[in-house]
Design an enzyme around this catalytic site. Structure first.
Site: not given
Ligand code: RFL
Ligand code: PHB
Length: 395
Positions: A302, A390, A77, A298, A206
């Protein structure tokens, strides 16, 4: 209970993007490691999360050897749209940042690619481990313990990587006097749906509306991801698909309506929004990385990207330790990572404050948001600042 003992160089707790990426880079460098997670592969792959990757994260995935499918199926993008006051304004990320872009590729897919690669490389991952615990990390000889199938296990190691997310056990194992937390909890959440329909626009939108924030994103040219801001106490069950589409339409400018293809959602969830940082990120032989150390709302996309930059610094530090016998990277890890983290925290907090409607905001506050948005889309300096954050600040 029976006890088994194994030894590895790096014991990684958590098999999310942080743990898997670190594990793969270490494996490729010949540094053995074991990943332990409390849930299984299927559970991890069902968590629908991030969608937008910075170039630095893409490069790191390539370096790990996990980029093949991403380059084939991911969408590059060059811009995003900001919608407010009934109009849409494009921010040309590519032009404003000397040619940088972002990659839209779901976290689920990226995680699957990393898991497949790890399996193929023969490195050990233990899923469904119970009572996982990092031990003696302030001493010379740390180890990780866990139970599985009625047997207690112990992994002796040089280092423990705490990649276990916000609710993990690593950060909470650190004595409270040794760690400082900074936090903001926002008074709303995001209700997100996935739908098997082409996205409303080929770039992300957005939107700020007086009824609240909305985001139009995607996973592919045929699968869309939409979010709307909802009150914190709303329940997923309260939101039928019809109610979701009605509310989304309300918040988008009219010209977007005719391209909006609605349909039955196949995933629907509410995520709370939070800013959080724990300092420092190193405690003796324990290193925190990714969501275990910090959370961003989110809005700036980041979270996953910060996990990638932490792993960049941590992997380089561990490689220098094992291959060049240098401690310098390990000693600098926490301060290097935090410098970038705080800038991304600021950007995510700012985007969130600008694009959402706060329940206690006054008419004056609303006017300030309006004026800032108008400024943002009419000033090249302001648009450039948004664009460079961004697409991702340098590592
Ligand atoms: P994770 O993905 O939470 O993985 C952690 C792992 O640790 C395990 N765990 C354990 N294992 C052993 N013993 C325990 N006691 C444990 N406790 C937990 C878990 O089962 C899991 O498998 O952390 P990690 O690897 O640091 O990754 C981080 C990302 O997942 C997170 O920052 C992103 O998803 C955030 N996020 C976004 N980030 C972006 O860069 N771009 C985006 O567009 C974006 N959109 C989002 C998002 C997060 C969202 N939610 C739901 C939080 C959109 C949403 C809606
Ligand atoms: C997503 O596609 O899940 C998404 C994209 C951009 C954001 C957050 C989530 O800022």
């Amino acid at each position: 209970m029976q006890l088994t003992t194994t030894r590895t160089k790096v014991a990684i707790i958590g098999s999310g993007p942080s743990g898997l990426l670190l594990g793969q880079l270490l494996t490729n460098a010949g540094i053995d490691n074991i990943i332990v997670d409390r849930v299984d592969r299927k559970y991890i792959l069902e968590r629908i999360r991030a969608g937008v990757l910075e170039e630095g994260a893409v490069a790191l995935l390539d370096e790990a050897g996990a980029g093949k499918r991403m380059h084939k199926e991911g969408l590059l993008h060059d811009g995003i749209a900001l919608a407010f006051s009934g109009h849409t304004h494009r921010i040309d990320l590519h032009a404003l940042t000397n040619g940088k872009r972002v990659m839209v590729y779901g976290q689920t897919e990226l995680t699957r690619d990393l898991m497949d690669l790890r399996e193929a490389s023969g490195a050990t991952t233990i899923y469904n481990a119970e009572n996982v615990l990092p031990n003696d990390f302030s001493e010379e000889k740390p180890y990780v313990t866990y139970d599985k199938d009625g047997i207690s296990h112990r992994i002796d190691c040089d280092f423990i990587a705490g990649c276990d997310g916000y609710h993990g056990v690593c950060r909470s194992s650190v004595p409270s006097h040794a760690i400082t937390s900074y936090e903001r909890v926002y008074p709303f959440g995001w209700l997100g749906i996935l739908v098997e329909k082409p996205p409303v626009s080929h770039e992300l939108i957005y939107a700020r509306h007086q009824r609240g924030f909305a985001l139009c994103s995607m996973r592919s040219n045929t699968r869309s991801r939409y979010y709307i801001q909802v009150p914190l106490d709303d329940k997923v069950e309260d939101w039928s698909d019809e109610a979701f589409w009605r509310e989304l339409k309300n918040r988008l400018p009219e010209q977007a309506h005719e391209n909006l293809q609605t349909g039955a959602s196949f995933e629907k969830s509410i995520a709370p929004l939070r800013s959080f940082v724990a300092e420092p990120m190193r405690f003796g032989k324990l290193f925190l990385a990714g969501d275990a150390a910090h959370i961003v709302p989110p809005t700036g996309a980041k979270g996953l990207n910060l996990a990638a930059s932490d792993i960049r610094y941590l992997f380089d530090a561990m490689r220098d330790f094992y291959l060049d016998k240098s401690d310098a990277g390990l000693d600098a890890y926490s301060s290097r990572a935090l410098l970038r983290i705080w800038k991304a925290e600021r950007f995510s907090w700012w985007m969130t404050s600008l694009m959402h409607v706060f329940p206690d905001s006054s008419p004056f506050d609303q006017k300030m948001c309006q004026a800032e948005l108008e400024y943002l889309v009419s000033s090249e300096a302001a648009s450039t600042s948004l664009a460079e954050n961004y697409v991702g600040l340098p590592y």
